[in-house]
Design an enzyme around this catalytic site. Structure first.
Site, PDB file in Angstrom:
ATOM      1  N   ARG A  91      11.151  51.963  66.121  1.00  0.00           N
ATOM      2  CA  ARG A  91       9.837  52.096  65.157  1.00  0.00           C
ATOM      3  C   ARG A  91      10.298  52.534  63.957  1.00  0.00           C
ATOM      4  O   ARG A  91      11.195  53.201  63.829  1.00  0.00           O
ATOM      5  CB  ARG A  91       8.866  52.963  65.964  1.00  0.00           C
ATOM      6  CG  ARG A  91       8.115  52.340  67.118  1.00  0.00           C
ATOM      7  CD  ARG A  91       7.281  51.288  66.730  1.00  0.00           C
ATOM      8  NE  ARG A  91       6.819  50.463  67.990  1.00  0.00           N
ATOM      9  CZ  ARG A  91       7.032  49.440  68.490  1.00  0.00           C
ATOM     10  NH1 ARG A  91       8.348  48.811  68.028  1.00  0.00           N
ATOM     11  NH2 ARG A  91       6.639  48.878  69.479  1.00  0.00           N
ATOM     12  N   LEU A  93       9.932  54.922  61.090  1.00  0.00           N
ATOM     13  CA  LEU A  93       9.634  56.470  61.315  1.00  0.00           C
ATOM     14  C   LEU A  93       8.493  56.622  60.076  1.00  0.00           C
ATOM     15  O   LEU A  93       8.776  56.072  59.034  1.00  0.00           O
ATOM     16  CB  LEU A  93      10.841  57.227  60.836  1.00  0.00           C
ATOM     17  CG  LEU A  93      11.806  57.178  61.967  1.00  0.00           C
ATOM     18  CD1 LEU A  93      12.977  58.084  61.693  1.00  0.00           C
ATOM     19  CD2 LEU A  93      11.072  57.978  63.386  1.00  0.00           C
ATOM     20  N   ASN A 107      21.052  55.837  60.598  1.00  0.00           N
ATOM     21  CA  ASN A 107      20.453  54.689  61.254  1.00  0.00           C
ATOM     22  C   ASN A 107      21.650  53.816  61.540  1.00  0.00           C
ATOM     23  O   ASN A 107      22.337  53.504  60.530  1.00  0.00           O
ATOM     24  CB  ASN A 107      19.280  54.029  60.896  1.00  0.00           C
ATOM     25  CG  ASN A 107      18.782  52.696  61.757  1.00  0.00           C
ATOM     26  OD1 ASN A 107      18.589  53.198  62.999  1.00  0.00           O
ATOM     27  ND2 ASN A 107      18.491  51.604  61.155  1.00  0.00           N
ATOM     28  N   HIS A 109      22.633  49.848  62.510  1.00  0.00           N
ATOM     29  CA  HIS A 109      21.790  48.269  62.525  1.00  0.00           C
ATOM     30  C   HIS A 109      22.848  47.418  62.533  1.00  0.00           C
ATOM     31  O   HIS A 109      23.955  47.388  62.219  1.00  0.00           O
ATOM     32  CB  HIS A 109      21.008  48.281  61.105  1.00  0.00           C
ATOM     33  CG  HIS A 109      20.117  46.740  61.090  1.00  0.00           C
ATOM     34  ND1 HIS A 109      18.966  46.753  61.675  1.00  0.00           N
ATOM     35  CD2 HIS A 109      20.555  45.658  60.815  1.00  0.00           C
ATOM     36  CE1 HIS A 109      18.207  45.670  61.561  1.00  0.00           C
ATOM     37  NE2 HIS A 109      19.607  44.757  60.881  1.00  0.00           N
ATOM     38  N   THR A 145      11.380  53.124  52.643  1.00  0.00           N
ATOM     39  CA  THR A 145      12.157  51.930  53.123  1.00  0.00           C
ATOM     40  C   THR A 145      12.287  51.405  54.589  1.00  0.00           C
ATOM     41  O   THR A 145      12.142  52.344  55.290  1.00  0.00           O
ATOM     42  CB  THR A 145      13.536  52.193  52.522  1.00  0.00           C
ATOM     43  OG1 THR A 145      14.243  53.005  53.052  1.00  0.00           O
ATOM     44  CG2 THR A 145      13.751  52.672  51.074  1.00  0.00           C
ATOM     45  N   ASP A 147      15.338  49.858  56.612  1.00  0.00           N
ATOM     46  CA  ASP A 147      16.751  49.280  56.728  1.00  0.00           C
ATOM     47  C   ASP A 147      17.349  49.185  55.369  1.00  0.00           C
ATOM     48  O   ASP A 147      18.196  48.124  54.932  1.00  0.00           O
ATOM     49  CB  ASP A 147      16.910  47.891  57.361  1.00  0.00           C
ATOM     50  CG  ASP A 147      16.535  48.031  58.647  1.00  0.00           C
ATOM     51  OD1 ASP A 147      16.771  49.273  59.527  1.00  0.00           O
ATOM     52  OD2 ASP A 147      16.168  46.814  59.709  1.00  0.00           O
TER      53      ASP A 147
HETATM   54  C1  GRF Z   1      21.856  48.583  68.840  1.00  0.00           C
HETATM   55  O1  GRF Z   1      22.406  47.300  68.397  1.00  0.00           O
HETATM   56  C2  GRF Z   1      21.646  48.996  67.287  1.00  0.00           C
HETATM   57  O2  GRF Z   1      22.292  48.678  66.012  1.00  0.00           O
HETATM   58  C3  GRF Z   1      20.105  48.476  67.188  1.00  0.00           C
HETATM   59  O3  GRF Z   1      19.507  48.621  68.517  1.00  0.00           O
HETATM   60  C4  GRF Z   1      20.642  48.714  69.494  1.00  0.00           C
HETATM   61  C5  GRF Z   1      20.407  49.828  70.538  1.00  0.00           C
HETATM   62  O4  GRF Z   1      21.254  49.722  71.630  1.00  0.00           O
HETATM   63  N1  GRF Z   1      19.370  49.453  66.180  1.00  0.00           N
HETATM   64  P1  GRF Z   1      21.502  50.845  72.659  1.00  0.00           P
HETATM   65  O5  GRF Z   1      19.925  51.188  73.025  1.00  0.00           O
HETATM   66  O6  GRF Z   1      22.131  51.811  71.746  1.00  0.00           O
HETATM   67  O7  GRF Z   1      22.482  50.498  73.653  1.00  0.00           O
END
Ligand code: GRF
Length: 200
Positions: A91, A93, A107, A109, A145, A147
């Site tokens: 989500r 934040l 974070n 990504h 923002t 990502d």
């Molecule tokens: C990961 O690919 C992360 O980059 C994305 O969500 C996924 C989470 O995987 N934001 P996990 O729950 O850590 O296995």
């Protein structure tokens, strides 16, 4: 020892990688709280890892996003975290939480941001787009923002002929599990006294 709070929503494989790295000393920190917006397998990983505080903050319980994220921020503060890591938190934040921990929220990504940002399907979209490579980004979460905060680490993953979402995701996750703990450690080394808690 740097006190880390981890926000999760899913499988928890990145949380497991962080816990492993804290146990081996690769990350000079300890996970003192794991918080989630819903019940998910990551919470079991937190409990198995003996994380002292493991809590769900649902919208049903808290009513709306600002109230939910205020309660979550209060719990992170009560746990005296120095650093917050979103590891598969699904989500956006609330800005109130982001401002309280500004400069202290990372974070991970699964793409080379800014490509394939602000989507829950960054791996599938990269595959569908036919690009030759994608990757992993670790960035700061900044107010207003999605990502798009300052990038602190990035690693490329080539897309191979015949790749499926599963095969590509496996290689991307392997990179995440290495890059995220390494980046957390780098953050810790460059913030030796971000708060009085950091040197405990
Ligand atoms: C990961 O690919 C992360 O980059 C994305 O969500 C996924 C989470 O995987 N934001 P996990 O729950 O850590 O296995």
């Amino acid at each position: 020892m740097t006190r880390i709070g981890v926000l999760v929503s899913g499988r928890g494989s990145n949380l497991a990688a962080i816990l492993r790295a804290c146990a081996t000393g690769e990350v000079e920190g300890e996970v003192v709280i794991v918080a989630s917006n819903k019940t998910c397998p990551a919470l079991d990983i937190a409990r198995e890892g003996a994380v002292p505080v493991v809590r769900v903050f649902s919208l049903t319980e808290h009513g709306d996003l600002p109230s939910r994220d205020r309660a979550m921020a209060d719990a992170l503060d009560a746990a005296e975290v120095d650093l917050v890591v979103c590891a598969g938190y699904d989500r956006v934040l609330d800005d109130g939480l982001v401002r309280r921990f500004e400069g202290r929220i990372l974070n991970v990504h699964p793409s080379l941001l800014p490509e394939f940002g602000a989507t829950m399907d960054a791996i599938g979209e990269a595959l569908a787009a036919g690009v030759p490579r994608t990757g992993v980004t670790v960035h700061m979460i900044e107010p207003a923002t999605v990502d798009a905060g300052t990038i602190v680490a990035q690693e490329t993953v080539d897309i191979l002929p015949g790749d499926t979402i599963e095969s590509l995701a496996e290689r991307i996750h392997a990179v995440e599990h290495r890059l995220l703990p390494a980046t957390i450690q780098r953050w810790i080394e460059s913030h030796p006294a971000v708060s009085p808690q950091a040197n405990r």
